[in-house]
Every structure is written in C-alpha cells, then in structure tokens.
Design a protein around this motif. Structure first.
Motif, PDB file in Angstrom:
ATOM      1  N   ALA A   1     -16.754  -1.058  37.959  1.00 46.49           N
ATOM      2  CA  ALA A   1     -14.976  -0.203  37.849  1.00 46.49           C
ATOM      3  C   ALA A   1     -14.483   1.019  37.632  1.00 46.49           C
ATOM      4  N   HIS A   2     -15.846   1.512  37.150  1.00 49.55           N
ATOM      5  CA  HIS A   2     -15.583   2.978  37.502  1.00 49.55           C
ATOM      6  C   HIS A   2     -15.040   3.279  38.821  1.00 49.55           C
ATOM      7  N   HIS A   3     -16.204   2.360  39.729  1.00 43.07           N
ATOM      8  CA  HIS A   3     -15.986   3.005  41.268  1.00 43.07           C
ATOM      9  C   HIS A   3     -14.376   2.520  41.213  1.00 43.07           C
ATOM     10  N   LEU A   4     -14.005   1.495  41.439  1.00 40.41           N
ATOM     11  CA  LEU A   4     -12.406   1.373  41.290  1.00 40.41           C
ATOM     12  C   LEU A   4     -11.812   1.846  40.909  1.00 40.41           C
ATOM     13  N   ASN A   5     -11.859   2.095  39.438  1.00 40.30           N
ATOM     14  CA  ASN A   5     -10.428   3.031  38.919  1.00 40.30           C
ATOM     15  C   ASN A   5     -10.428   4.527  39.657  1.00 40.30           C
ATOM     16  N   ARG A   6     -11.505   4.892  40.538  1.00 40.11           N
ATOM     17  CA  ARG A   6     -11.395   6.263  40.573  1.00 40.11           C
ATOM     18  C   ARG A   6     -11.358   6.060  42.167  1.00 40.11           C
ATOM     19  N   LEU A   7     -11.156   4.902  42.979  1.00 40.47           N
ATOM     20  CA  LEU A   7     -10.672   4.973  44.221  1.00 40.47           C
ATOM     21  C   LEU A   7      -9.442   4.379  44.487  1.00 40.47           C
ATOM     22  N   LEU A   8      -8.845   3.728  43.292  1.00 42.97           N
ATOM     23  CA  LEU A   8      -7.016   2.911  43.405  1.00 42.97           C
ATOM     24  C   LEU A   8      -6.869   3.702  42.598  1.00 42.97           C
ATOM     25  N   SER A   9      -5.232   3.572  42.545  1.00 45.86           N
ATOM     26  CA  SER A   9      -3.943   3.577  42.158  1.00 45.86           C
ATOM     27  C   SER A   9      -2.854   2.889  42.586  1.00 45.86           C
ATOM     28  N   GLY A  10      -2.332   2.732  41.809  1.00 45.54           N
ATOM     29  CA  GLY A  10      -0.878   2.383  41.955  1.00 45.54           C
ATOM     30  C   GLY A  10      -0.974   0.344  42.244  1.00 45.54           C
ATOM     31  N   TYR A  11      -0.430   0.243  43.476  1.00 43.64           N
ATOM     32  CA  TYR A  11      -0.353  -1.067  43.546  1.00 43.64           C
ATOM     33  C   TYR A  11      -1.537  -1.380  44.574  1.00 43.64           C
ATOM     34  N   VAL A  12      -2.552  -2.606  44.162  1.00 44.79           N
ATOM     35  CA  VAL A  12      -3.616  -3.137  44.674  1.00 44.79           C
ATOM     36  C   VAL A  12      -2.944  -4.584  45.424  1.00 44.79           C
ATOM     37  N   PHE A  13      -3.455  -5.010  46.315  1.00 43.52           N
ATOM     38  CA  PHE A  13      -2.478  -6.288  47.481  1.00 43.52           C
ATOM     39  C   PHE A  13      -4.249  -6.995  47.191  1.00 43.52           C
ATOM     40  N   CYS A  14      -3.740  -9.073  47.197  1.00 46.49           N
ATOM     41  CA  CYS A  14      -5.077  -9.495  46.981  1.00 46.49           C
ATOM     42  C   CYS A  14      -3.881 -10.870  47.810  1.00 46.49           C
ATOM     43  N   ASP A  15      -4.950 -11.567  48.281  1.00 42.01           N
ATOM     44  CA  ASP A  15      -4.403 -13.439  48.564  1.00 42.01           C
ATOM     45  C   ASP A  15      -4.546 -14.657  47.598  1.00 42.01           C
ATOM     46  N   ALA A  16      -5.724 -14.124  46.930  1.00 46.59           N
ATOM     47  CA  ALA A  16      -5.714 -15.015  46.013  1.00 46.59           C
ATOM     48  C   ALA A  16      -5.501 -14.548  44.549  1.00 46.59           C
ATOM     49  N   TRP A  17      -4.198 -14.220  44.072  1.00 42.45           N
ATOM     50  CA  TRP A  17      -3.788 -13.834  42.853  1.00 42.45           C
ATOM     51  C   TRP A  17      -4.517 -14.153  42.239  1.00 42.45           C
ATOM     52  N   THR A  18      -4.775 -15.776  41.516  1.00 46.74           N
ATOM     53  CA  THR A  18      -5.052 -16.516  40.684  1.00 46.74           C
ATOM     54  C   THR A  18      -6.199 -15.981  40.083  1.00 46.74           C
ATOM     55  N   PHE A  19      -7.508 -16.288  41.183  1.00 51.18           N
ATOM     56  CA  PHE A  19      -8.745 -15.635  41.078  1.00 51.18           C
ATOM     57  C   PHE A  19      -9.111 -14.301  40.544  1.00 51.18           C
ATOM     58  N   ASP A  20      -8.542 -13.762  41.930  1.00 49.60           N
ATOM     59  CA  ASP A  20      -8.852 -12.311  41.555  1.00 49.60           C
ATOM     60  C   ASP A  20      -8.398 -11.922  40.611  1.00 49.60           C
ATOM     61  N   SER A  21      -6.906 -12.105  40.094  1.00 48.36           N
ATOM     62  CA  SER A  21      -6.944 -11.591  38.687  1.00 48.36           C
ATOM     63  C   SER A  21      -7.385 -11.978  37.487  1.00 48.36           C
ATOM     64  N   PHE A  22      -7.480 -12.853  37.530  1.00 54.62           N
ATOM     65  CA  PHE A  22      -8.828 -13.641  36.470  1.00 54.62           C
ATOM     66  C   PHE A  22     -10.562 -12.602  37.207  1.00 54.62           C
ATOM     67  N   TRP A  23     -11.013 -12.742  38.280  1.00 56.47           N
ATOM     68  CA  TRP A  23     -11.978 -11.844  38.247  1.00 56.47           C
ATOM     69  C   TRP A  23     -12.082 -10.441  37.755  1.00 56.47           C
ATOM     70  N   LEU A  24     -11.247  -9.918  37.853  1.00 56.88           N
ATOM     71  CA  LEU A  24     -10.608  -8.154  38.033  1.00 56.88           C
ATOM     72  C   LEU A  24     -10.434  -7.775  36.384  1.00 56.88           C
ATOM     73  N   TYR A  25      -9.988  -8.887  35.317  1.00 56.11           N
ATOM     74  CA  TYR A  25      -9.966  -9.231  34.309  1.00 56.11           C
ATOM     75  C   TYR A  25     -11.064  -9.261  33.236  1.00 56.11           C
ATOM     76  N   ARG A  26     -12.294 -10.030  34.093  1.00 51.14           N
ATOM     77  CA  ARG A  26     -13.403 -10.288  33.622  1.00 51.14           C
ATOM     78  C   ARG A  26     -14.626  -9.184  34.081  1.00 51.14           C
TER      79      ARG A  26
END
Length: 170
Positions: free
Chosen positions: A76-101
């Motif tokens: 989670a720290h790596h992702l927050n250091r690397l990413l900002s703004g919008y980041v895009f995925c192709d399976a939002w329902t699943f990817d948002s669930f796994w990101l949240y988890r």
C-alpha cells in the motif's frame, strides 16, 4: 470521458473471483512512461480464501506468496508513493474490491482514484477494444494473468485504440 496525456494502469491477480472472500495476491502498475512495477502480496492473517482453479490461471501458489510476498502495508505504501490522480483498470468491480481489501488490511487509504478504462474511451474505441487487446497480446508475446503484464497490455491496448480511433497508425 476522462482525458489525460498518458494515464497509469493497474491490475490485480487474486486468490479467487469470490467477491466476498477473495483478496489480492499480486498488483502490477504500468506508469505513463511504460515503467512496470509489481508486488506479490503476502496473505493477511484474516485472508483464507484460495482457489486451485485461480492458481492454475495465474500460476502463483499460496506457498510462494507466504515465502516471497510483501506485507500489505508495504505494498500500500509503494502504491501511494507511485500513484496519484486517476489510475485505470479493466475490471473495475473486481479491481476496486481488491484495492479496497488491500488498503483496509493495511489500515490506509489510497492516494489515488481507481477508474474503469472505459472512462478513457469513446463508443468507437469501446468497440475496437476486444480485438485490439487480442492483437496487443499476440504482438507483445507476454503471459497474461500476471499483474504487471496485464497492466502493460492495458496501456498498449489503450494506445492502439486511441491511435486507431483518431486515424493515426501505430
């Protein structure tokens, strides 16, 4: 439709496709400059779900995750250091669930907004997407269902449909 010069893309591999019990086991990011980053994720103590059929698809064993995976807080720290703004995925329902988890287990909030790649596409590009994705996969020759590879495939498919829809050749 969201317009960004060159967006970042993210993909997750997971323990299964069960949207109640599954959890992320690998995350991959393709940055706007095409730099790839990925992390295997060690299962959090509360994460018990496992699908042998999912393991056959992504090829990552639970034993490998336990041995080589990074702690959820580290990822989670790596992702927050690397990413900002919008980041895009192709399976939002699943990817948002796994990101949240992932971020919930880490006790953190993402410093970026996950969006569906469809937010980048017009109706013509949406129609081009499936065939373009297959062409990109064939051209790249990379194994699919590994997070960083799939994030790169997303970027290259977006580039392809963007160029095709505007009449530019790649």
């Amino acid at each position: 439709m969201i317009t960004e010069p060159r967006p970042a893309f993210i993909d997750f591999e997971a323990s299964s496709l069960d949207l109640i019990a599954s959890y992320p086991i690998e995350v991959g990011v393709c940055m706007p400059d095409s730099a790839l980053h990925s992390w295997l994720i060690a299962p959090h103590v509360l994460w018990q779900d496992w699908s042998a059929s999912a393991e056959q698809i992504h090829g990552i064993s639970r034993a490998r995750l336990s041995a080589e995976g990074n702690a959820v807080t580290e990822v989670a720290h790596h992702l927050n250091r690397l990413l900002s703004g919008y980041v895009f995925c192709d399976a939002w329902t699943f990817d948002s669930f796994w990101l949240y988890r992932l971020f919930r287990a880490a006790g953190m909030k993402p410093g970026f907004q996950l969006e569906s790649v469809s937010m980048l596409l017009d109706s013509r590009q949406v129609k081009l997407w499936p065939d373009a994705r297959q062409q990109v996969i064939a051209e790249l020759g990379l194994p699919v269902h590994r997070a960083a590879n799939d994030a790169l495939i997303l970027q290259k498919t977006w580039e392809y449909v963007s160029a095709s829809a505007s009449g530019r050749a790649l």
